[in-house]
Design a protein around this motif. Structure first.
Motif: not given
Length: 423
Positions: A209-210, A308-311, A374-382
């Protein structure tokens, strides 16, 4: 009718290709309409399609293999249904939708489509199976029965016995294919089910997904895992491989310092380390070295990426070769062959006009753009939840909760680099 020899046509050298023995086993399912896509290649290309798929759609292998299945879309294909499929891919779960697709001759048909992810032993998606069934007759019957229905209202196809039968049949077939692929992988004979001939370098643990949105970015960049010792690279774009000349298997799992060489300024490296340790974005100009020992000026921008969890989950480093308007120090050119152990391409220490200011401003804008993507793509990680499921998909057991749990933990751990890579 498409004969079996056409159905087993091979991709070209630039496409990912499936193992020949596995392809022969998959051909035993040719009476069923389905296709398999590689989840670890750019744009998720089809790597196998059954002969029934070619017969239903009218396309030939040369028009299907290596392509994304969106060629079946047309003017009346529901965007909502397409987004439901994309949401399932993002959440790495199964999905079923009834969607209007189009054959090669332009004829539309209602496709009862079942999507099933296939995981490897590390619980990373390796393939997606897409099973199709032409239910045009059932849909038209439902339209006649529901005289008040409009095109904007989804059909209650779950009330149709024939469609319920299709659903169960697709689920049973997906289970059989999943079992066969799993057994093939565990047997050892299928160590490399798919041959990847191009594309970025990514750690096996990178979530699909990333991976898919990252592969759409054309700039040179890497992702590194700051939670692992030595902050190893877990993803390197194709442009990075092109820029540095490093093979894909000699990048993942290593710290980026392999680009440094005898004339790299230690003060610049220290400034980079201090900026990273401070947690803020940092931009430096480094003299780096390509795989063949050729030095180049690297305009490097590094910043942290949070889910998206701020981590903090990654450090992203974006590179730009600004050698052209610069002067490469002569000592760097002289030391490059000895440092790399290989003969470099012709590199000149001759003075050229220095035009660094304008390229640097442009580079910074472009690099920040990559970091934002990259930040937008990583939002799916939470994720909290995906798109609302259609009525075609209600009542099915899904993996979205399991994905949320996995994605909120440490994203990617890579094994220590090999002795060759660490040298």
């Amino acid at each position: 009718m498409i004969n079996s020899s056409l159905a087993s046509a091979r991709p070209t050298a630039q496409m990912p290709s499936i193992d020949l023995e596995l392809e022969a086993k998959l051909a035993s399912f040719n009476q069923v309409c389905f296709a398999i896509s590689s989840a670890r290649d750019p744009d998720m290309p089809i790597i196998f399609a059954s002969s029934s798929f070619y017969e239903l759609t009218g396309y030939g292998p040369e028009e299907v293999l290596g392509k994304n299945c969106r060629f079946l879309h047309g003017p009346d294909t529901s965007r909502q249904k397409v987004m439901e499929i994309r949401s399932a891919i993002q959440e790495e779960r199964s999905a079923q939708v009834c969607i209007r697709n189009y054959k090669k001759n332009g004829e539309s048909f209602w496709n009862h489509f079942y999507l099933e992810p296939i995981f490897d032993e590390s619980r990373v998606v390796e393939f997606y199976i897409g099973i199709q069934a032409d239910v045009t007759e059932e849909v038209e019957t439902a339209r006649l029965a529901q005289t008040t229905i409009s095109d904007d209202v989804p059909l209650m196809l779950t009330d149709e016995p024939s469609c319920a039968d299709v659903r169960m049949s697709e689920e049973r077939l997906a289970a059989r294919l999943r079992s066969m692929l799993s057994q093939w992988h565990k047997s050892g004979s299928g160590a490399d089910l798919v041959r990847h001939v191009s594309g970025p370098a990514a750690a096996p643990c990178m979530p699909t997904s990333l991976l898919q949105p990252l592969m759409k970015l054309v700039q040179s960049f890497v992702l590194a895992n700051p939670k692992e010792p030595e902050c190893p690279i877990v993803y390197a774009s194709q442009r990075f491989l092109d820029l540095t000349g490093y093979p894909r298997d000699q990048v993942v799992g290593r710290n980026c310092r392999f680009l440094q060489g005898p004339a790299t300024n230690p003060a610049d490296v220290q400034r980079l380390r201090e900026g990273i340790a401070a947690g803020g974005p940092v931009t430096v100009k480094l003299l780096n070295y390509k795989y063949d020992g050729t030095p180049f000026w690297n305009h490097l921008h590094v910043t942290s990426v949070r889910n998206a969890c701020g981590k903090v989950v990654f450090l992203v480093g974006v590179q730009l070769d600004i050698t052209a308007p610069q002067t490469i120090p002569e000592e760097a050119v002289a030391a490059a062959p000895a440092e790399a152990g290989r003969k470099p391409d012709q590199a000149s220490g001759q003075e050229v006009l220095i035009q660094a200011a304008e390229p640097t401003r442009r580079a910074l804008v472009a690099q920040r753009g990559v970091c934002g993507a990259v930040r937008v793509a990583c939002r799916s990680l939470c994720p909290s939840a995906g798109l609302r499921r259609s009525v075609d998909d209600q009542g099915m057991l899904r993996r979205s909760q399991d994905f949320s749990a996995r994605a909120s933990t440490d994203v990617c751990r890579v094994p220590p680099p090999s002795a060759k890579a660490a040298a």
